[in-house]
Structure formats: structure tokens, C-alpha cells
Enzyme design. Structure first.
Site, PDB file in Angstrom:
ATOM      1  N   HIS A 182     -14.811  95.612  25.647  1.00  0.00           N
ATOM      2  CA  HIS A 182     -13.438  96.053  25.845  1.00  0.00           C
ATOM      3  C   HIS A 182     -13.338  97.028  27.027  1.00  0.00           C
ATOM      4  CE1 HIS A 182     -11.635  94.935  21.658  1.00  0.00           C
ATOM      5  NE2 HIS A 182     -12.356  93.960  22.182  1.00  0.00           N
ATOM      6  N   GLU A 237     -12.002  99.926  27.307  1.00  0.00           N
ATOM      7  CA  GLU A 237     -12.299 101.331  27.010  1.00  0.00           C
ATOM      8  C   GLU A 237     -13.811 101.570  26.986  1.00  0.00           C
ATOM      9  OE1 GLU A 237     -10.317  99.214  25.381  1.00  0.00           O
ATOM     10  OE2 GLU A 237      -8.789 100.237  24.199  1.00  0.00           O
ATOM     11  N   CYS A 252      -8.263  99.537  19.934  1.00  0.00           N
ATOM     12  CA  CYS A 252      -8.606  98.975  18.620  1.00  0.00           C
ATOM     13  C   CYS A 252      -9.533  99.977  17.909  1.00  0.00           C
ATOM     14  CB  CYS A 252      -9.305  97.626  18.793  1.00  0.00           C
ATOM     15  SG  CYS A 252     -10.883  97.779  19.627  1.00  0.00           S
ATOM     16  N   CYS A 310     -12.867 100.684  19.754  1.00  0.00           N
ATOM     17  CA  CYS A 310     -12.686 101.526  20.942  1.00  0.00           C
ATOM     18  C   CYS A 310     -12.308 102.950  20.549  1.00  0.00           C
ATOM     19  CB  CYS A 310     -11.641 100.917  21.868  1.00  0.00           C
ATOM     20  SG  CYS A 310     -12.224  99.407  22.626  1.00  0.00           S
TER      21      CYS A 310
HETATM   22  N1  LIG Z   1      -7.983  97.951  23.116  1.00  0.00           N
HETATM   23  C1  LIG Z   1      -8.364  96.749  23.562  1.00  0.00           C
HETATM   24  C2  LIG Z   1      -7.977  95.593  22.910  1.00  0.00           C
HETATM   25  C3  LIG Z   1      -8.406  94.384  23.368  1.00  0.00           C
HETATM   26  N2  LIG Z   1      -9.165  94.314  24.469  1.00  0.00           N
HETATM   27  C4  LIG Z   1      -9.553  93.003  24.999  1.00  0.00           C
HETATM   28  C5  LIG Z   1     -10.502  92.178  24.223  1.00  0.00           C
HETATM   29  C6  LIG Z   1     -10.099  90.771  24.573  1.00  0.00           C
HETATM   30  O1  LIG Z   1     -10.691  90.377  25.796  1.00  0.00           O
HETATM   31  C7  LIG Z   1      -8.606  90.877  24.744  1.00  0.00           C
HETATM   32  C8  LIG Z   1      -7.853  90.545  23.493  1.00  0.00           C
HETATM   33  O2  LIG Z   1      -7.742  89.144  23.430  1.00  0.00           O
HETATM   34  P1  LIG Z   1      -6.646  88.451  22.479  1.00  0.00           P
HETATM   35  O3  LIG Z   1      -7.018  88.782  21.074  1.00  0.00           O
HETATM   36  O4  LIG Z   1      -5.310  89.024  22.854  1.00  0.00           O
HETATM   37  O5  LIG Z   1      -6.776  87.000  22.810  1.00  0.00           O
HETATM   38  O6  LIG Z   1      -8.372  92.225  25.065  1.00  0.00           O
HETATM   39  C9  LIG Z   1      -9.538  95.456  25.133  1.00  0.00           C
HETATM   40  O7  LIG Z   1     -10.221  95.415  26.184  1.00  0.00           O
HETATM   41  N3  LIG Z   1      -9.132  96.659  24.666  1.00  0.00           N
END
Ligand SMILES: Nc1ccn([C@H]2C[C@H](O)[C@@H](COP(=O)(O)O)O2)c(=O)n1
Length: 336
Positions: free
Chosen positions: A162, A164, A188, A191
Site C-alpha cells: 500500500h 502508506e 486501511c 496501514c
Molecule cells: N489505504 C489504502 C487502501 C488501498 N490501497 C491500495 C491497495 C490496492 O492496490 C488498491 C485497492 O484496490 P481495490 O480494492 O479498490 O480494487 O489500493 C492503498 O495503497 N492504501
């Protein structure tokens, strides 16, 4: 009074995106100037440029930054007579969130691009990141950018780091105590734990994930963790991000083998940065950061920005032209 960058922008997103230019990033950078501030690059350099190519403004049109650099011309940002104090135009908050959004553009995730930017208590960028596969894991057969409910080994969530996490791991600072993290999407649980354990004390975010029950519950859990750990969090107004840094196009449907029900619908609230077709080179990204930095300058005539980058494409320092505050000088009493 803080100005909304969006409100001063005469061009629509469509116009921005319609700017057909092979140097996409350069177009972005130009938009960063022309549409959001009273500043621009010396218009004399652009006299012959067709307006439509780079998006229209009331004032001027600009050549791509790369072209300007190729001509060895000096870049000058001029102050318009109706300009307000630059610091009010583009706050640190706006600058760092814009940097997070710029970072997000590097993500290869076709559905959700997230960017993060960690900032020290003296307003220095000490870490940046975006959601990406672990280093070396670029083979999209083994490490797909899709979700697969049946087979976790074919699901991006098994592998993706992610934004973060990457920002924390990429830091050039020994300690992140008292730092702020700017992130385009609310963190999330995983993170949140990383943020808390790293010593970061403030979180600024732009979007929540869509309002599915699962996400609402996760957001609540994260908030509880932050509260208990004395980490403050607050939203950053979306409208203060230059529109060209965000994307307004419909997300392209990812090739999902067994799509999860909650992933099939997306709320507009979740578009942390969606535009798989859009690309930005590192050069464009860092030059955009330079121009963002320049917006912080108080110099009414020439605003300069700088950004030092490591061989691993990490920002290690940024700066802009400013007077030393301790000697009592101000731009108003300087001979010109
Ligand atoms: N706080 C976050 C939340 C999600 N991500 C990234 C992880 C995945 O690449 C994407 C989420 O994919 P989705 O479930 O929308 O198909 O976002 C993050 O970097 N930081």
C-alpha cells in the site's frame, strides 16, 4: 482566507483531459501553473502555441515544460496584478496533498491508485509512496493487478504494498515522530498500524473508500486505533487539489476473473485517483513537484522551486526562494 484552487479554474476537467499532447506529464505541469494560480511561465516563450493543445485559460498558453527546458530558456513565473498572497493561494496542506495525488499517478493498479506523502514538522517531505507490487515483482502473470476471490495467489491484495507502507519504508528520515502523512485514501487497518508504529502523529486524507458496510466498519476500527494512539486525522478538501492531478474519467474496467461483489460498484467517493490510461514520467512528476514548491514562494516577481531526487526516484529535499525571516527583510522593502 484560503482560496479554492478549483474555483479559480476556468477550464473543465474535460478540457484538461482533452489536451492532446504526447507529453502528458508536461501538460499536467502546465495546467498546474496556468489553471490554478495567477502565475505562469513567461508568456513570450509561447506566443505561437495553439491554445487548444494545452488547455485554454484567460491569460496565456504555455509550451510543455520539456520544450522550454530544451530551448535552455529560463523559467519565470510571473505574478499577476490580481494575485493574492501566494501562501494563501497554495497552502502547505494543498501542496502535500497534491504531491500525494501526483505520487498516485505512478501506480499501475487499474482500479485504485493511491498516493502518500510524509512530511516533517518543519514542512519537509521525508517519504513518498504509491500502491505498487514489491520490487522485482512486476510480472503481471504471477502478480496480477486483478482480484480473484477463489484463488488468493491470483489476487493483487496478496502482493500489493500500500501507498502508506511504501511512504514509510521509503523515508529518508531516521525518525517519523511527529510527522504528518498525507494520503489520498483513508488508511486501511494494516496501514493504520504501520502509521501508528512509525511514530506519525497526524493523518490527512482526501477520500474514504466507498460506503460499503465492510469499509465503514474498517474505517471505524481505524479511527478507534488512531484515537487510542493519539494520532489525529482530518480530511483535506478535495476541491483544493488541482483538478489535473485528479482524474474525472470513468475508470476502465479491470480484467477481473472472479470479481468481488463489493468491487463491482464504485462510489464516486472512492476515486482516490483513477485513471489507468494516464501516465506521468518521473521527470514530469519531479518537475511538477518543483512547480508546486514554487507556488509557496512569497517573491512577487519570480517564484522558483527545486526538488532533489535520489537515484531511486525518492524526493530527498525540496525548496523555494524565500527571504531569511530573521533579518526583517520583506519583498516589499527590497530594491527591485
Ligand atoms: N489505504 C489504502 C487502501 C488501498 N490501497 C491500495 C491497495 C490496492 O492496490 C488498491 C485497492 O484496490 P481495490 O480494492 O479498490 O480494487 O489500493 C492503498 O495503497 N492504501
Amino acid at each position: 482566507m484560503k482560496r479554492s484552487l478549483k474555483s479559480n479554474n476556468s477550464a473543465t476537467n474535460e478540457e484538461n483531459e482533452g489536451a492532446s499532447c504526447s507529453k502528458i506529464g508536461s501538460t499536467h505541469i502546465n495546467n498546474l501553473y496556468t489553471k490554478n494560480t495567477g502565475c505562469n511561465i513567461n508568456p513570450q516563450m509561447n506566443a505561437d502555441e495553439p491554445e487548444a493543445q494545452y488547455g485554454s485559460t484567460n491569460d496565456t498558453t504555455l509550451k510543455p515544460v520539456n520544450d522550454i527546458m530544451d530551448n535552455n530558456s529560463s523559467i519565470e513565473i510571473e505574478k499577476k496584478s490580481n494575485d493574492r498572497e501566494p501562501k494563501e493561494d497554495f497552502s502547505w496542506d494543498d501542496f502535500f496533498m497534491a504531491t500525494a495525488f501526483l505520487m498516485a499517478k505512478h501506480s499501475k493498479d487499474p482500479t485504485t491508485k493511491v498516493g502518500a506523502c510524509i512530511v516533517s514538522s518543519d514542512n519537509k517531505i521525508v517519504g513518498t509512496g504509491f500502491n505498487e507490487m514489491p520490487r522485482g515483482c512486476s510480472n503481471e502473470v504471477d502478480f496480477p493487478w486483478s482480484k480473484n476471490k477463489e484463488d488468493p495467489l491470483k489476487d493483487k491484495r496478496t502482493y500489493v504494498c500500500h501507498a502508506e507502507l511504501n511512504a514509510v519504508l521509503n523515508t529518508n528520515s531516521i525518525s517519523l515522530q511527529k510527522c504528518i502523512i498525507y494520503v489520498s485514501l483513508f488508511p486501511c487497518c494494516e496501514c493504520a498500524k504501520i502509521i501508528i508504529q512509525s511514530g506519525i502523529k497526524n493523518v490527512v486524507f482526501s477520500y474514504y473508500r466507498n460506503e460499503k458496510l465492510k469499509n465503514i466498519k474498517e474505517n471505524e476500527t481505524v479511527k478507534t486505533m488512531f484515537d487510542e494512539s493519539d494520532v489525529t486525522f482530518r480530511p483535506h478538501p478535495e476541491q483544493d487539489i488541482p483538478p489535473e492531478l485528479k482524474t474525472a474519467r470513468e475508470p476502465v474496467k479491470p480484467q477481473i476473473i472472479a470479481i468481488e461483489p463489493e468491487a463491482q460498484t464504485s462510489s464516486t467517493n472512492e476515486t482516490a485517483c483513477r485513471n489507468p490510461n494516464e501516465d506521468i514520467s518521473w521527470d514530469d512528476f519531479f518537475m511538477a513537484t518543483v512547480f508546486l514548491m514554487a507556488k509557496r514562494s512569497n517573491d512577487p516577481v519570480t517564484k522558483g522551486g527545486a526538488c532533489i531526487v535520489s537515484s531511486e526516484n525518492k524526493i530527498v529535499a525540496t525548496g523555494y526562494n524565500t527571504l531569511c525571516s530573521y533579518n526583517g527583510l520583506s519583498y516589499g522593502n527590497m530594491p527591485r
